[in-house]
Scaffold this active site. Structure first.
Site, PDB file in Angstrom:
ATOM      1  N   ASP A  31       2.631   5.283   7.610  1.00  0.00           N
ATOM      2  CA  ASP A  31       2.428   3.876   7.241  1.00  0.00           C
ATOM      3  C   ASP A  31       3.509   3.073   7.968  1.00  0.00           C
ATOM      4  OD1 ASP A  31       2.293   1.338   5.697  1.00  0.00           O
ATOM      5  OD2 ASP A  31       1.032   2.512   4.336  1.00  0.00           O
ATOM      6  N   LEU A  33       4.414   0.182   6.804  1.00  0.00           N
ATOM      7  CA  LEU A  33       4.942  -0.652   5.714  1.00  0.00           C
ATOM      8  C   LEU A  33       4.747  -2.143   5.976  1.00  0.00           C
ATOM      9  CD1 LEU A  33       8.224   1.330   4.804  1.00  0.00           C
ATOM     10  CD2 LEU A  33       5.915   1.643   3.905  1.00  0.00           C
ATOM     11  N   SER A  34       3.745  -2.499   6.786  1.00  0.00           N
ATOM     12  CA  SER A  34       3.513  -3.921   7.070  1.00  0.00           C
ATOM     13  C   SER A  34       2.970  -4.641   5.843  1.00  0.00           C
ATOM     14  CB  SER A  34       2.542  -4.089   8.246  1.00  0.00           C
ATOM     15  OG  SER A  34       1.289  -3.499   7.942  1.00  0.00           O
ATOM     16  N   SER A 124     -16.022  -1.124   3.747  1.00  0.00           N
ATOM     17  CA  SER A 124     -16.096  -2.106   2.661  1.00  0.00           C
ATOM     18  C   SER A 124     -17.521  -2.585   2.476  1.00  0.00           C
ATOM     19  CB  SER A 124     -15.203  -3.293   3.040  1.00  0.00           C
ATOM     20  OG  SER A 124     -15.459  -4.390   2.206  1.00  0.00           O
ATOM     21  N   TYR A 148     -12.254  -9.699   9.745  1.00  0.00           N
ATOM     22  CA  TYR A 148     -11.965  -8.504   8.945  1.00  0.00           C
ATOM     23  C   TYR A 148     -13.233  -7.668   8.776  1.00  0.00           C
ATOM     24  CZ  TYR A 148     -11.510  -5.583   4.815  1.00  0.00           C
ATOM     25  OH  TYR A 148     -11.564  -4.514   3.949  1.00  0.00           O
ATOM     26  N   LYS A 152     -14.468  -3.793  10.329  1.00  0.00           N
ATOM     27  CA  LYS A 152     -14.986  -2.630   9.592  1.00  0.00           C
ATOM     28  C   LYS A 152     -16.318  -2.170  10.187  1.00  0.00           C
ATOM     29  CE  LYS A 152     -11.762  -2.118   6.515  1.00  0.00           C
ATOM     30  NZ  LYS A 152     -10.831  -0.994   6.682  1.00  0.00           N
ATOM     31  N   TYR A 176     -16.315   0.625   0.012  1.00  0.00           N
ATOM     32  CA  TYR A 176     -15.796   0.302  -1.320  1.00  0.00           C
ATOM     33  C   TYR A 176     -16.388  -1.016  -1.788  1.00  0.00           C
ATOM     34  CZ  TYR A 176     -11.760   3.022   0.512  1.00  0.00           C
ATOM     35  OH  TYR A 176     -10.920   3.939   1.089  1.00  0.00           O
ATOM     36  N   ASN A 198      -7.476 -11.975  -4.226  1.00  0.00           N
ATOM     37  CA  ASN A 198      -8.512 -11.335  -5.043  1.00  0.00           C
ATOM     38  C   ASN A 198      -8.347 -11.705  -6.517  1.00  0.00           C
ATOM     39  OD1 ASN A 198      -7.929  -8.812  -2.753  1.00  0.00           O
ATOM     40  ND2 ASN A 198      -9.917  -9.791  -2.909  1.00  0.00           N
ATOM     41  N   PRO A 292     -15.366 -20.806   0.626  1.00  0.00           N
ATOM     42  CA  PRO A 292     -16.213 -20.604   1.809  1.00  0.00           C
ATOM     43  C   PRO A 292     -16.339 -19.118   2.145  1.00  0.00           C
ATOM     44  CG  PRO A 292     -14.534 -22.272   2.244  1.00  0.00           C
ATOM     45  CD  PRO A 292     -14.214 -21.665   0.912  1.00  0.00           C
TER      46      PRO A 292
END
Ligand code: NAD
Ligand code: UD1
Length: 336
Positions: A31, A33-34, A124, A148, A152, A176, A198, A292
């Site tokens: 990772d 870690l961003s 997703s 985004y 995917k 998901y 979210n 939107p």
């Protein structure tokens, strides 16, 4: 069996690490870690009483990634690493495409070089765009409305092409729905930076007093109370689906796509009201205009995962609310 987990310090990755360790797998985490904190992995080690190698590296750094494959025995990869904020992806498309696509291209090329050809990928439900009906099954048409989502969709296509070029790959694409909740212990959970995008982390931050009021994005959708309907799934159920997918790949070659959802849709008001009831918190809300890019209704047909993986979600909305609240209330500042 030893699994490389990319993005293992993040929300879903850290829960997957716990589940894998508890089921006797050896793991290696990478990772950069961003969008996470090393504290999550420290807590995973405390929770499980197990140690594992962690490399703080960027998937874009091929040399560093090859070093991991040189150092460690790796049989399969769970690929969680990626950037996931829709709004940010619209502002910085190049950054998103480079990180998510190039990161995956480098990862899969290194895997091929080291003859590791088993991968579980985090996709997703966003790849279904605005579906014409629900529940959504895996054969529905695919589309994306932002970088985004397109990243995917493109990665899914890339993985299918990789399989076409070499049929010895074993690839599970997991779509998901809306992961929420946290580990029962309250020690690990979702740790958003800044204002949460979210719904669930926003609700928990209102409950803890960090934000005043939940803004409900529209109450004029064609749903039973007018607010958006989603398929919320407990993160622990979600990661259990990953283990089932891994076991499936042990027995099956090919590339296969699975919805990971409960099959039940709840509205924004359902989530707020359930959270209120379960946690005895007051959650003030105000209805504002639609966000939107949002769609009205999205929930899964999870039958394929049940049939082929022997997996189905078991945790209900109450448990999701309880566990999200335990994490938030015991860690008001997240991992900071
Ligand atoms: P997260 O941001 O908590 O975890 C992702 C991790 O990947 C972070 O720890 C981040 O530091 C790391 N990372 C990002 N780019 C990297 C790179 N180039 N090299 C190394 N590490 C990198 O997100 P999450 O919620 O745990 O999501 C995990 C995956 O699941 C992501 O691919 C995301 O797009 C996907 N997904 C998430 C959701 C959701 O609602 N959380 C829904 C659908 C799909
Ligand atoms: C969002 C992303 C999606 C991503 C998913 C999981 C957008 C447009 N979509 O989906 O690409 O895969 O997260 O990370 O960002 N809501 C409110 N108030 C809030 C927040 C949300 O009313 O403050 C509503 C939304 O309109 C929606 C529901 O709550 O009806 C769930 O929203 P959210 O948690 O952001 O998930 P998605 O919109 O499904």
């Amino acid at each position: 069996m030893s699994i490389l987990i990319t993005g293992g310090a993040g929300f879903i990755g850290s829960h997957a690490v716990v589940e894998l360790l508890e089921n006797g797998y050896e793991i290696v985490v990478v990772d950069n870690l961003s969008n996470s904190n090393i504290e999550s992995l420290k807590r995973v080690k405390e929770l499980t009483g197990k140690d594992f190698p962690f490399y703080e590296i960027d998937l874009l750094n091929q040399t560093a990634l090859e070093q991991v494959f040189n150092d460690q025995k790796i049989d399969a990869v769970m690929h969680f690493a990626g950037l996931k904020a829709v709004g940010e992806s619209v502002e910085k498309p190049g950054y998103y495409y480079h990180n998510n696509l190039t990161g995956t291209l480098i990862l899969t090329s290194v895997m091929k070089k080291y003859n590791v050809k088993k991968i579980v990928f985090s996709s997703s439900a966003t790849v279904y765009g605005d579906p014409s009906m629900v529940p959504i099954d895996e054969s529905f048409p695919l589309s994306a409305t932002n970088p985004y989502g397109r990243s995917k969709l493109m990665i899914e296509e890339i993985l299918r092409d990789i399989y076409v070029s070499d049929n010895s790959w074993r690839i599970a694409i997991l779509r998901y729905f809306n992961p929420i909740g946290a580990h029962k212990s309250g020690r690990i959970g979702e740790n958003p930076t800044g204002i949460p995008n979210n719904l669930m982390p926003y609700i928990t931050q209102v409950a803890i007093g960090k934000r005043d009021v939940v803004q409900v994005f529209g109450d004029d959708y064609d749903t039973y109370d007018g607010t958006g309907v989603r398929d919320y799934i407990h993160v622990v159920d979600l990661v259990k689906g990953h283990l089932k997918a891994l076991q499936y790949l042990d027995e099956n070659e090919g590339v296969e796509t699975f919805n990971l959802g409960t099959g039940i849709g709840y509205s924004v008001l359902d989530l707020i009201n359930n959270f209120k009831k379960v946690t005895s918190n007051d959650i003030p809300y105000t209805v504002i205009e639609r966000r939107p890019g949002d769609i009205g209704v999205c929930y899964a047909n999870p039958d394929k995962a049940k049939k082929l993986l022997g997996w189905q979600a078991e945790r209900d909305l109450e448990e999701m609310c309880q566990d999200s609240w335990k994490w938030q209330s015991e860690n008001p500042e997240g991992f900071q």
